[in-house]
Design a protein around this motif. Structure first.
Motif: not given
Length: 825
Positions: A501, A515, A526, A509
Motif C-alpha cells: 500500500v 486487501f 496498491i 494487503v
C-alpha cells in the motif's frame, strides 16, 4: 499501470476517484448516464483500453456501460467487419470462433448493423478488406476505415451499373424470292407490339423469322447499360435489378417468376465488387421464368422479376458475351475504404444532434473522438434491477461526455453484445455484458479489432484485478495478478508477486493479495511487483452506504439459529463488506445475536421482538417471531379477547381447560392468576422458592411452588398467617394488587398514560387496594367497563386476566426494545 522493461506503462486497472465531496451518491457526473459510481479500466492491447461503468439515478435507474477505446492507428490492431454469408445470422461467440479459426486474434468486438429479421440481411452497406459484401437494403451512412485504420462517418452514394450486349430483335425487308413458304410457317400476333394488327411469322421450330410485312426478324447485338439496384439483397417490391455472388448464399433464394442470368469469372476473387472497381464476366446462361439459381464460387447472378421494367433486356443478354459491372462513388468518401459497416441512426455529428429519442433500451454504439480514437460501446437494458437502458439522446450525450464528436447507433435491444479479451486473463474474447434476453442473439454482422500472429512465451505485462472496485472500511477485497506477452496473451507468471500500500493509511494487503480497507475514505493505491514488471491498482473506500439483509422477517423455532447476512451498496454499486462491520442487537426476550449476525432464538415460544442492524447512522429492524404467534381455542375464535388469549397461549403463559377450550368468561382463582404472572418470566424456576407455610397450600398441589414464589417475592400475602385461599375467585382489585407487586418485584417502571380516569364506583375500592388500582389503571394495563364503573369486588374472568397480562408484557417488551435501541446509538 504496468511498467514493461522497467519503464513503459502497459496495463492497469483504475477505479475513478470521487471528484468532489458534494457527489455523495456518485464518484462523478457524466451526461446521459448521470452519477457514475465506479469505472474500471484495463489495458487490453497497445493504446487500447476496456472500461466498465456503473451509474444512474432515481429517474433513469441503474445503468451498466461497457466500452473499448482504441487508437487503431497506433495500436497495431486492424478493424474487421464480419459479415459471413449475407443471408446468415451469427451469435457473437460464433463470429469470434470463426475469426479465431481463420488465424485472427480478437481483442474486442460488438454486434453490428440492424437487419431484416426475416432474411438476415443488413440495412446498410458492408465492406471488408476493400470488397463490398452487400449494398444493404436501405444504405444511408457507414462508419468507414481506410488502410491506416482512420475512422470516419461517410454518406453512402454508390452507383452500381451493368454494361453488356443484348440481342435486340430487329425487322429487315425480305426480297419476294426469299419469302417463306407459308405452308411451313405460322402467322401470329407480334407479342412485342401493342398493336394487335402487327403480325410476325415463326418457323416450324417456333423461331422468329419474318413478319407479315415480308420483313425478316434478326437479333442485332446492341450495347446495353442499366443500373443495378441492390447487391446481395433479396428481391423486393421495387422490382429492381439485383446482383448476387457467393457471399450472399448458395443460391439466389428467389421463389417467383424471374429472369436470372448466370455470369462467370475466372476466379472467386474476380466476383468481388469494390468501390471504383469494375468486374468483367462472361454471360453463361439466361434463364427465363426461373428462380433459386445456384451460385458457384466464381459466378455472379443477375436477377429481376419477370414483370420488371428491365426484364426483357436482361433476358436478351447474349450468352458468351462479356459484361462489365462497375461501382462508382458519387461523393468519393469510400474510394479508399478498407472496412465499412452500416449504421442504424446517426445520433451526433459536426456538433449537432441528428436522431433523438427517449425510449430506454439496450444500446450498441460506435463513437469517434476528435483524435481519431474509436469507442465500441454497449449499454445493458430492459433489466430493471440490473440495468435499465437509455434513450438515444441520453446515450449520445454519454458518448459526447466521454469525448466523442461522432456518435452512431447500431442494432440495439436484445442484439446488444460486446466481447473483450482482457489482458492476462482471457485467451480469447468473451462476452462481458448481460444481453437483455438472457442469451446471445444471432445478428447479421459485427465489428472487431483484430491482429494476426501469436506472441511469445515471455511475460511482458502485468495485470492486477480486484474482486470488487469498492470497499467499506474494514472490508476485504481479493487481488489477483496475471501476466501477458507482447500481444497481451496470457502467459505464466513465473515470479512471485509482491503487494504494498503506497499511502500512509491503515489499509493493508498481505502476500496472497488480500486487501483490507483502512478507515480513510477515498482512493487507496496498491503497488504490485513481479520481477521487473510493475503495476498499480486503485480501490475506492466509501462509508456512505445503504444496505439490505437477506432476512426481512424471521419466524424461527425456539433454540434454533439463523445466520443473517448484509449486502451493502454505494449508490447503485455493490461494495465489499462483511457482517462484522455492522452493529448487531436484538430484544433480550427473543434470544441473542453475535457480532457476525448469527441469531440464536431463546427457548421460550410464542414471543416476538426485533433484531437491529446499524451502520454509520443507518438502521434496519427485522421482526422476529419465536414459534407460533397465536393459538386458537374452540371457544375463543369469535371472542373479543381472542388475540390476547391466543398470543399468551403461544408463549405458554396461559393454558386451556381441556378439550381445546379456554373458557374465557369463567372466573379464575388467585392461584391461577399468580401462575400466569410467573410464566411471564422466561426461565423462572419456582421450585427453588422456600415454603410460605400456608396450610391450604399443600406440597401435593400443582400451585404449591407458584404460591411459594409469589410470597417470597412479595407479590401475594395470605388471608392470614396460615391461609392463602388459592382456589378463591380473584377479584379485580386483588388482581390490581398482584400486578402492582409483580412490577415492583421485577423493577418495571410503569408508564402513566391514564392519570385522569375516575369511576362511578371509585368509593367501593378497598382502601388497602386503592393505590395499586390507581397505578395499574394509570399504566393502561386495566380499565373500567363501558358503564363507567370498575367493579373492584367483581370476579375477574379468564379473558380479563389474559388481557391484562398481555398488556403488561407489551409494556415490559417495549421498554426492553427502547433500551436495546439506545445501546446501538
Amino acid at each position: 499501470m504496468v511498467i514493461k522493461n522497467k519503464r513503459k506503462f502497459t496495463a492497469y486497472i483504475l477505479v475513478m476517484a470521487m471528484l468532489a465531496a458534494t457527489f455523495l451518491t456518485g464518484f462523478t457526473y457524466q451526461e446521459g448516464i448521470e452519477n457514475v459510481y465506479y469505472e474500471t479500466e484495463s489495458i487490453i492491447y497497445e493504446n487500447t483500453t476496456y472500461h466498465e461503468q456503473l451509474g444512474g439515478n432515481d429517474a433513469k435507474g441503474i445503468q451498466r456501460a461497457y466500452f473499448v477505446k482504441a487508437d487503431i492507428m497506433n495500436s497495431g490492431l486492424k478493424p474487421y467487419v464480419f459479415e459471413g454469408e449475407v443471408r446468415g445470422t451469427y451469435t457473437m461467440s460464433t463470429m469470434v470462433n470463426t475469426l479465431e479459426s481463420q488465424g485472427y486474434h480478437i481483442v474486442a468486438g460488438i454486434n453490428g448493423d440492424v437487419y431484416d429479421t426475416a432474411t438476415g440481411t443488413p440495412k446498410g452497406l458492408v465492406i471488408h478488406d476493400g470488397k463490398i459484401k452487400t449494398s444493404g437494403y436501405a444504405p444511408e451512412y457507414v462508419i468507414a476505415f481506410d488502410k491506416y485504420g482512420i475512422a470516419s462517418l461517410q454518406k453512402v452514394e454508390l452507383e452500381y451499373s451493368l454494361k453488356g450486349m443484348i440481342n435486340v430483335p430487329t425487322p429487315i425487308p425480305v426480297p419476294e424470292e426469299e419469302l417463306l413458304n407459308t405452308t411451313e410457317s405460322t402467322i401470329i400476333s407480334d407479342p412485342s407490339s401493342e398493336n394487335l394488327n402487327d403480325k410476325i411469322i415463326i418457323d416450324s421450330e417456333g423461331q422468329l423469322n419474318q413478319n407479315e410485312n415480308n420483313e425478316q426478324i434478326i437479333n442485332v447485338p446492341t450495347e446495353f447499360s442499366h443500373g443495378i439496384g441492390f447487391f446481395n439483397i433479396p428481391l423486393g417490391g421495387a422490382k429492381a435489378l439485383h446482383l448476387y455472388n457467393r457471399n450472399y448464399a448458395a443460391t439466389t433464394r428467389t421463389n417467383e417468376n424471374c429472369v436470372e442470368v448466370i455470369l462467370e469469372t475466372r476466379s472467386s476473387e474476380e466476383t468481388e465488387l469494390s468501390v471504383g472497381g469494375t468486374i468483367i464476366a462472361s454471360v453463361v446462361e439466361v434463364r427465363n421464368g426461373s428462380s433459386n439459381t445456384p451460385i458457384k464460387e466464381n459466378q455472379l447472378i443477375l436477377s429481376t422479376a419477370a414483370d420488371s421494367s428491365c426484364a426483357v433486356q436482361i433476358s436478351q443478354l447474349i450468352p458468351g458475351s462479356t459484361v462489365e459491372i462497375t461501382v462508382n462513388d458519387r461523393n468519393g468518401g469510400l474510394t479508399d475504404c478498407k472496412e465499412a459497416i452500416g449504421v442504424y441512426y446517426v445520433l451526433y455529428d459536426n456538433g449537432q444532434f441528428i436522431s433523438t429519442g427517449t425510449n430506454k433500451n439496450p444500446r450498441t454504439i460506435i463513437g469517434i473522438k476528435q483524435d481519431g480514437t474509436i469507442m465500441l460501446y454497449v449499454l445493458d437494458g430492459r433489466q430493471p434491477n440490473f440495468s435499465t437502458g437509455l434513450g438515444l439522446t441520453d446515450a449520445a450525450k454519454h458518448l459526447i461526455d466521454l469525448g466523442c464528436t461522432t456518435v452512431v447507433n447500431m442494432d440495439g435491444g436484445g442484439s446488444s453484445v460486446i466481447a473483450v479479451r482482457e489482458g492476462g486473463i482471457d485467451s480469447k474474447a468473451n462476452i462481458k455484458n448481460s444481453p437483455s434476453s438472457g442469451s446471445e442473439r444471432k445478428t447479421t454482422n459485427g465489428f472487431f479489432l483484430v491482429y494476426e500472429g501469436k506472441g511469445g512465451n515471455g511475460a511482458e505485462n502485468l495485470h492486477t484485478y480486484a474482486s470488487q472496485p469498492l470497499a467499506m472500511p474494514g472490508a476485504d477485497i481479493q487481488l489477483t495478478t496475471y501476466a501477458s506477452n507482447e500481444q497481451y496473451e496470457p502467459v505464466p507468471l513465473r515470479r512471485s508477486v509482491e503487494y504494498s500500500v503506497s499511502s500512509n493509511s491503515d489499509s493493508r494487503v498481505n502476500e496472497s493479495g488480500l486487501f483490507t480497507a483502512g478507515s480513510d475514505i477515498g482512493d487507496e493505491v496498491i503497488e504490485v511487483r513481479s520481477g521487473n514488471l510493475r503495476t498499480t491498482l486503485k480501490v475506492s473506500i466509501q462509508d456512505d452506504i445503504t444496505f439490505t439483509t437477506n432476512v426481512q422477517n424471521l419466524v424461527i423455532d425456539p433454540g434454533k439459529t439463523s445466520d443473517i447476512n448484509v449486502t451493502a451498496k454505494f449508490g447503485y454499486a455493490p461494495i465489499a463488506s462483511k457482517d462484522s462491520l455492522f452493529t448487531w442487537g436484538c430484544d433480550e426476550n427473543i434470544g441473542t445475536i453475535d457480532n457476525n449476525g448469527l441469531f440464536r432464538a431463546g427457548n421460550e415460544t410464542g414471543i416476538s421482538g426485533n433484531i437491529y442492524v446499524e451502520y454509520n447512522g443507518k438502521k434496519k429492524t427485522i421482526p422476529v417471531q419465536i414459534g407460533a404467534s397465536m393459538i386458537d381455542f374452540d371457544d375463543t375464535k369469535t371472542h373479543w379477547a381472542r388475540e390476547y388469549i391466543g398470543k399468551l397461549a403461544a408463549r405458554g403463559v396461559v393454558n386451556g381447560m381441556g378439550d381445546n377450550l379456554y373458557q374465557p368468561d369463567s372466573p379464575l382463582t388467585r392461584a391461577q392468576f399468580l401462575t400466569m404472572l410467573a410464566k411471564t418470566i422466561y426461565g423462572l424456576d419456582v421450585s427453588q422458592s422456600a415454603s410460605a407455610g400456608f396450610k391450604d397450600v399443600p406440597e401435593t398441589e400443582w400451585f404449591y411452588n407458584y404460591v411459594n414464589w409469589g410470597f417470597e417475592n412479595g407479590i401475594v400475602k395470605g388471608i392470614d398467617n396460615e391461609t392463602f385461599a388459592p382456589n378463591d375467585k380473584i377479584t379485580r382489585e386483588q388482581m390490581a394488587i398482584m400486578l402492582d407487586n409483580f412490577t415492583e418485584s421485577i423493577e418495571l417502571i410503569l408508564p402513566e398514560v391514564n392519570n385522569a380516569i375516575t369511576f362511578t364506583d371509585s368509593d367501593l375500592i378497598s382502601s388497602w387496594a386503592a393505590e395499586s388500582v390507581e397505578k395499574i389503571i394509570s399504566s393502561g394495563i386495566m380499565g373500567g367497563y363501558p358503564e363507567g364503573d370498575f367493579k373492584p369486588q367483581g370476579n375477574a374472568t379468564r379473558a380479563e386476566a389474559a388481557t391484562v397480562i398481555y398488556k403488561l408484557l407489551n409494556i415490559r417488551d417495549n421498554i426492553a426494545k427502547t433500551k436495546q435501541m439506545e445501546t446501538l446509538i
